[in-house]
Design an enzyme around this catalytic site. Structure first.
Site, mmCIF file in Angstrom:
data_model
loop_
_atom_site.group_PDB
_atom_site.id
_atom_site.type_symbol
_atom_site.label_atom_id
_atom_site.label_comp_id
_atom_site.label_asym_id
_atom_site.label_seq_id
_atom_site.Cartn_x
_atom_site.Cartn_y
_atom_site.Cartn_z
ATOM 1 N N ARG A 190 0.818 -1.213 0.000
ATOM 2 C CA ARG A 190 0.000 0.000 0.000
ATOM 3 C C ARG A 190 0.853 1.265 0.000
ATOM 4 O O ARG A 190 1.917 1.298 0.617
ATOM 5 C CB ARG A 190 -0.925 -0.005 1.227
ATOM 6 C CG ARG A 190 -1.927 -1.139 1.206
ATOM 7 C CD ARG A 190 -2.632 -1.321 2.549
ATOM 8 N NE ARG A 190 -3.629 -2.381 2.455
ATOM 9 C CZ ARG A 190 -3.350 -3.682 2.640
ATOM 10 N NH1 ARG A 190 -2.120 -4.065 2.941
ATOM 11 N NH2 ARG A 190 -4.303 -4.591 2.520
ATOM 12 N N HIS A 193 -0.600 -2.533 -4.618
ATOM 13 C CA HIS A 193 -0.090 -3.512 -5.599
ATOM 14 C C HIS A 193 -0.087 -2.998 -7.041
ATOM 15 O O HIS A 193 -0.413 -3.737 -7.971
ATOM 16 C CB HIS A 193 -0.886 -4.804 -5.500
ATOM 17 C CG HIS A 193 -0.635 -5.598 -4.257
ATOM 18 N ND1 HIS A 193 0.535 -5.519 -3.536
ATOM 19 C CD2 HIS A 193 -1.411 -6.506 -3.594
ATOM 20 C CE1 HIS A 193 0.469 -6.343 -2.491
ATOM 21 N NE2 HIS A 193 -0.695 -6.937 -2.498
ATOM 22 N N HIS A 247 3.515 -12.747 -5.702
ATOM 23 C CA HIS A 247 2.434 -12.889 -4.720
ATOM 24 C C HIS A 247 1.860 -14.309 -4.702
ATOM 25 O O HIS A 247 0.654 -14.498 -4.594
ATOM 26 C CB HIS A 247 1.334 -11.873 -5.046
ATOM 27 C CG HIS A 247 0.538 -11.422 -3.862
ATOM 28 N ND1 HIS A 247 -0.304 -12.254 -3.179
ATOM 29 C CD2 HIS A 247 0.450 -10.205 -3.249
ATOM 30 C CE1 HIS A 247 -0.900 -11.580 -2.200
ATOM 31 N NE2 HIS A 247 -0.444 -10.330 -2.217
ATOM 32 N N SER A 248 2.739 -15.309 -4.793
ATOM 33 C CA SER A 248 2.264 -16.691 -4.727
ATOM 34 C C SER A 248 1.767 -17.039 -3.326
ATOM 35 O O SER A 248 2.339 -16.606 -2.323
ATOM 36 C CB SER A 248 3.382 -17.662 -5.113
ATOM 37 O OG SER A 248 3.622 -17.635 -6.503
ATOM 38 N N TYR A 249 0.688 -17.818 -3.300
ATOM 39 C CA TYR A 249 0.152 -18.378 -2.061
ATOM 40 C C TYR A 249 0.604 -19.835 -1.991
ATOM 41 O O TYR A 249 0.210 -20.654 -2.820
ATOM 42 C CB TYR A 249 -1.378 -18.355 -2.069
ATOM 43 C CG TYR A 249 -2.049 -17.023 -1.919
ATOM 44 C CD1 TYR A 249 -2.882 -16.763 -0.825
ATOM 45 C CD2 TYR A 249 -1.915 -16.016 -2.877
ATOM 46 C CE1 TYR A 249 -3.550 -15.553 -0.693
ATOM 47 C CE2 TYR A 249 -2.581 -14.802 -2.753
ATOM 48 C CZ TYR A 249 -3.387 -14.580 -1.664
ATOM 49 O OH TYR A 249 -4.049 -13.376 -1.536
ATOM 50 N N ASP A 280 -0.282 -10.519 8.369
ATOM 51 C CA ASP A 280 -0.252 -9.770 7.107
ATOM 52 C C ASP A 280 0.757 -8.648 7.291
ATOM 53 O O ASP A 280 0.472 -7.483 7.043
ATOM 54 C CB ASP A 280 -1.640 -9.215 6.770
ATOM 55 C CG ASP A 280 -1.725 -8.684 5.338
ATOM 56 O OD1 ASP A 280 -0.722 -8.805 4.605
ATOM 57 O OD2 ASP A 280 -2.776 -8.137 4.951
ATOM 58 N N GLU A 295 6.039 -12.650 0.612
ATOM 59 C CA GLU A 295 6.275 -11.595 -0.375
ATOM 60 C C GLU A 295 7.564 -10.841 -0.043
ATOM 61 O O GLU A 295 7.542 -9.852 0.683
ATOM 62 C CB GLU A 295 5.088 -10.638 -0.410
ATOM 63 C CG GLU A 295 3.746 -11.300 -0.672
ATOM 64 C CD GLU A 295 2.586 -10.392 -0.288
ATOM 65 O OE1 GLU A 295 2.550 -9.242 -0.765
ATOM 66 O OE2 GLU A 295 1.725 -10.838 0.506
#
Length: 348
Positions: free
Chosen positions: A80, A105, A179-181, A252, A313
């Site tokens: 952000r 992003h 931004h892979s989960y 987060d 990330e």
């Protein structure tokens, strides 16, 4: 080693191509020329069973409708930016405001929602994809024409290396990440709450109600943010620490390293025996336990829900442009931005 291509769909009249890299032991990585999205990473468990360990969809339409940046490269600036604006040398720049008056992003399209030029290559013991994108001056409000290159490399050591480069014809700001989960259980059989995370970070950045850094750096000692010894991710969901509660009961947060600390993250799923070791040259990593992942849609046949994946990330400090004591994300005209993060997949 092998590289194959397949049509993944059509977007705005352009073909979306899925590239699949396979090494000699059968590990494979599939990525798209749309958003540099990694859709699948197939790695073995302790019994040799190959399963997907990232969240992804099977169609372009699903990415357009539902994806919270699954597997994508986000930029020009990850995270952000307060007020969707910033100043450089006294000049103000207004960015796309795409989250509660802030910029997140890279904006509405950013790098994650555009088609990149892509070319595959094969060298001794390595195969890969080079993806390039020319971001025009003023795109999403950012100054400067920015030429970006992302390279995905797969080796026979079950290593995925992601390298980023960027160069601008004007002074600008850049902070890229993938931004892979991740879900090491394989094929989303379980959530990630019993995954064990270890990293030698002594501090996190405190977040405000809009999940923007306040500028304060908090010591992890005695909290659920202390991963210097292996800790279950579920600890953050039970924690009453205001920062865990703030983000929806979990994590987060940007974990930060000083220059002397080893920038290594280890994620382990004891059930499958899979482990992931991440090494980076970046000063922070945002650990996100998908606390907001909800909705009436499915991911590879599994209902979307909280804690289905964890993002690691690696990046510069979020909103660094508004905090002079954070490491700078300013890119000077003609200067080259470079960063590399490597992911090693093992079975124990």
């Amino acid at each position: 080693m092998d590289i194959s291509k397949a049509n993944f769909g059509i977007l705005d009249g352009q073909e979306v191509i899925a590239f699949t890299l396979v090494n000699d032991s059968g590990m494979s990585v599939t990525c798209l020329n749309y958003g540099c999205i990694i859709t699948k990473i197939l790695v073995p468990d302790r019994y040799g069973k190959m399963e997907n360990v990232v969240l992804g969809f099977d169609s372009v339409e699903e990415y357009l409708q539902h994806s919270p940046y699954f597997g994508a490269v986000v930029g020009r600036v990850a995270g952000r930016i307060k007020g969707a604006s910033f100043e450089l040398d006294g000049e103000s720049f207004q960015l796309t405001a795409n989250e509660h008056g802030n910029h997140i992003h890279g904006g509405i399209k950013g790098f994650s929602h555009v088609i990149w030029e892509a070319a595959d290559f094969q060298e001794d013991g390595e195969i890969g994809i080079v993806l390039t994108y020319q971001s025009p001056d003023g795109e999403e409000g950012f100054p400067g024409e920015l030429n970006v290159k992302v390279t995905y490399v797969l080796t026979n050591d079950n290593e995925l290396r992601i390298s980023y480069e960027a160069q601008s014809d004007q002074k600008t700001i850049v902070n890229l990440t993938n931004h892979s989960y991740f879900n090491l259980c394989g094929d989303l059989k379980e959530d990630i709450l019993n995954h064990q995370l270890t990293m030698n970070s002594q501090a996190i950045l405190e977040l405000d109600e809009q999940l923007l850094p306040t500028g304060q750096v908090l010591d992890v000692e005695g909290t659920a943010f202390d991963f210097r010894e292996s800790r279950l991710l579920k600890d953050g969901t039970f924690s009453t620490h205001p920062q865990n509660v703030l983000v929806g009961n979990g994590y987060d947060h940007p974990f930060v390293w000083n220059e002397q600390e080893e920038r290594v993250i280890t994620l382990v799923d004891p059930e499958s025996g899979r482990s992931l070791r991440v090494e980076t040259d970046q000063p922070s990593v945002v650990v996100y336990t998908s606390n907001q992942l909800e909705g009436d849609f499915h991911i590879a046949g599994v209902q979307a829900r909280k804690y289905l994946g964890v993002c690691l990330e690696t990046q510069g400090y979020p909103d660094a442009i508004h905090h002079s004591h954070f490491p700078s994300i300013v890119l000077e005209k003609g200067e080259r931005y470079r960063s590399t993060t490597t992911y090693y997949f093992l079975a124990q």
